[in-house]
Enzyme design. Structure first.
Site, PDB file in Angstrom:
ATOM      1  N   ARG A  78       2.952   4.731   6.366  1.00  0.00           N
ATOM      2  CA  ARG A  78       3.366   3.940   7.529  1.00  0.00           C
ATOM      3  C   ARG A  78       3.797   2.527   7.171  1.00  0.00           C
ATOM      4  O   ARG A  78       4.132   1.732   8.038  1.00  0.00           O
ATOM      5  CB  ARG A  78       2.200   3.884   8.539  1.00  0.00           C
ATOM      6  CG  ARG A  78       1.802   5.250   9.082  1.00  0.00           C
ATOM      7  CD  ARG A  78       0.445   5.201   9.738  1.00  0.00           C
ATOM      8  NE  ARG A  78      -0.615   4.870   8.778  1.00  0.00           N
ATOM      9  CZ  ARG A  78      -1.908   4.766   9.097  1.00  0.00           C
ATOM     10  NH1 ARG A  78      -2.286   4.957  10.343  1.00  0.00           N
ATOM     11  NH2 ARG A  78      -2.802   4.474   8.169  1.00  0.00           N
ATOM     12  N   ASP A 113       0.416   3.782   1.719  1.00  0.00           N
ATOM     13  CA  ASP A 113       0.387   4.337   3.076  1.00  0.00           C
ATOM     14  C   ASP A 113       1.811   4.626   3.587  1.00  0.00           C
ATOM     15  O   ASP A 113       2.679   3.747   3.551  1.00  0.00           O
ATOM     16  CB  ASP A 113      -0.315   3.338   4.005  1.00  0.00           C
ATOM     17  CG  ASP A 113      -0.694   3.946   5.345  1.00  0.00           C
ATOM     18  OD1 ASP A 113       0.197   4.518   6.014  1.00  0.00           O
ATOM     19  OD2 ASP A 113      -1.868   3.866   5.725  1.00  0.00           O
ATOM     20  N   CYS A 139      -6.080   0.057   6.871  1.00  0.00           N
ATOM     21  CA  CYS A 139      -5.861   0.635   5.538  1.00  0.00           C
ATOM     22  C   CYS A 139      -6.979   1.623   5.174  1.00  0.00           C
ATOM     23  O   CYS A 139      -8.160   1.265   5.145  1.00  0.00           O
ATOM     24  CB  CYS A 139      -5.792  -0.480   4.497  1.00  0.00           C
ATOM     25  SG  CYS A 139      -5.478   0.131   2.834  1.00  0.00           S
ATOM     26  N   CYS A 174       0.840  -1.200   0.000  1.00  0.00           N
ATOM     27  CA  CYS A 174       0.000   0.000   0.000  1.00  0.00           C
ATOM     28  C   CYS A 174       0.879   1.256   0.000  1.00  0.00           C
ATOM     29  O   CYS A 174       1.997   1.253   0.503  1.00  0.00           O
ATOM     30  CB  CYS A 174      -0.906   0.007   1.226  1.00  0.00           C
ATOM     31  SG  CYS A 174      -2.080   1.394   1.245  1.00  0.00           S
ATOM     32  N   HIS A 208      -2.211  -4.186   4.951  1.00  0.00           N
ATOM     33  CA  HIS A 208      -2.014  -3.767   6.336  1.00  0.00           C
ATOM     34  C   HIS A 208      -3.347  -3.451   6.987  1.00  0.00           C
ATOM     35  O   HIS A 208      -4.301  -3.067   6.320  1.00  0.00           O
ATOM     36  CB  HIS A 208      -1.072  -2.553   6.399  1.00  0.00           C
ATOM     37  CG  HIS A 208      -1.653  -1.293   5.833  1.00  0.00           C
ATOM     38  ND1 HIS A 208      -2.124  -0.272   6.625  1.00  0.00           N
ATOM     39  CD2 HIS A 208      -1.858  -0.892   4.563  1.00  0.00           C
ATOM     40  CE1 HIS A 208      -2.571   0.710   5.854  1.00  0.00           C
ATOM     41  NE2 HIS A 208      -2.428   0.369   4.591  1.00  0.00           N
TER      42      HIS A 208
HETATM   43 CO    CO Z   1      -3.440   1.126   2.995  1.00  0.00          CO
END
Ligand code: CO
Length: 198
Positions: free
Chosen positions: A46, A44, A101, A42, A98
Site C-alpha cells: 500500500r 508494504d 506498518c 516499507c 507509514h
Molecule cells: Co510497513
C-alpha cells in the site's frame, strides 16, 4: 502453468499510454537515469513510492524492505545508498515510514514470527530506547503510531551515520536526509521535521 496474462495485458496498455503522450519516453530513459531522490520505504503493497509522489519511471531511486529499516550491516541497503549518492548524485534521501506498518506491529507483539524476528529485533531495540515515552501512552493504537514515527526518525539517524553520507558531507556535497510518514488511510504524507543536511 500460470502465466499471469492479466499483468502482461496491463503492462502493454501502460506502456502504450505513456508512448502515446511521449513517443520517445522509454527510448530517452533507456539511455540514462537521473533521479533526484532516493526513497527508502516499507515493502508494504500500500506504500508504492512512485505513485505516492506522482513521479514517472526515472524519477525516484527506490529501496524497500520490511518496516523501512536502515541497518548498518545490510549490504543491500548500503549499496543502494552508495550508488544513489556517489553515482546518481541524488540530493535527497527520503526515509518514508507509514502508519499501520505490519512490521512494527509484529515487533510490538510478544510472540514468535519465525525468521523475520531477527529483522524485527531492530525495531524492538527502538522500542527499548523510547520505552518510557511509549509505555506512558495507554492507548495501544497511539503507542503503535508513535513507534512507527520513532522508527522513521531512528532510520534517518542511521542514514546520516553511514560512512557514505558522512563522506559525502565531508566532501561538501549537497545532500539532505528526510523523515516522512505516510497515512495508508488517507494517502497523505507528513514531514517529521527531522531533515538533516550536514
Ligand atoms: Co510497513
Amino acid at each position: 502453468m500460470e502465466t499471469l496474462a492479466n499483468l502482461f495485458e496491463a503492462n502493454k496498455k501502460w506502456a502504450q499510454e505513456i508512448t502515446k503522450k511521449q513517443p520517445n519516453f522509454f527510448k530517452e530513459l533507456s539511455k540514462q537515469q537521473t533521479p533526484k531522490y532516493l526513497w527508502i520505504g516499507c515493502s508494504d503493497s500500500r506504500v508504492p513510492a512512485n505513485e505516492i509522489v506522482n513521479l514517472p519511471p526515472g524519477g525516484i531511486f527506490v529501496h524497500r524492505n520490511i518496516a523501512n529499516l536502515v541497518v548498518h550491516t545490510d549490504l543491500n541497503c548500503l549499496s543502494v545508498i552508495q550508488y544513489a549518492v556517489e553515482v546518481l548524485n541524488v540530493q535527497h534521501i527520503i526515509v518514508c515510514g507509514h502508519y499501520g506498518c505490519g512490521g512494527i506491529k509484529a515487533a510490538m507483539e510478544n510472540k514468535p514470527h519465525g525468521l523475520i524476528d531477527n529483522w524485527l529485533r531492530h525495531i524492538k531495540d527502538i522500542y527499548r530506547i523510547h520505552k518510557t515515552e511509549l509505555d506512558a501512552l495507554e492507548d495501544e493504537e497511539e503507542r503503535f503510531r508513535l513507534l512507527c514515527e520513532k522508527n522513521v526518525i531512528e532510520q534517518v539517524t542511521n542514514v546520516c551515520e553511514t560512512t557514505i553520507v558522512q563522506k559525502a558531507w565531508k566532501a561538501g556535497k549537497k545532500l539532505s536526509v528526510h523523515g516522512w510518514m505516510y497515512g495508508i488511510e488517507d494517502g497523505i504524507l507528513k514531514d517529521m521535521g527531522v531533515c538533516t543536511t550536514n
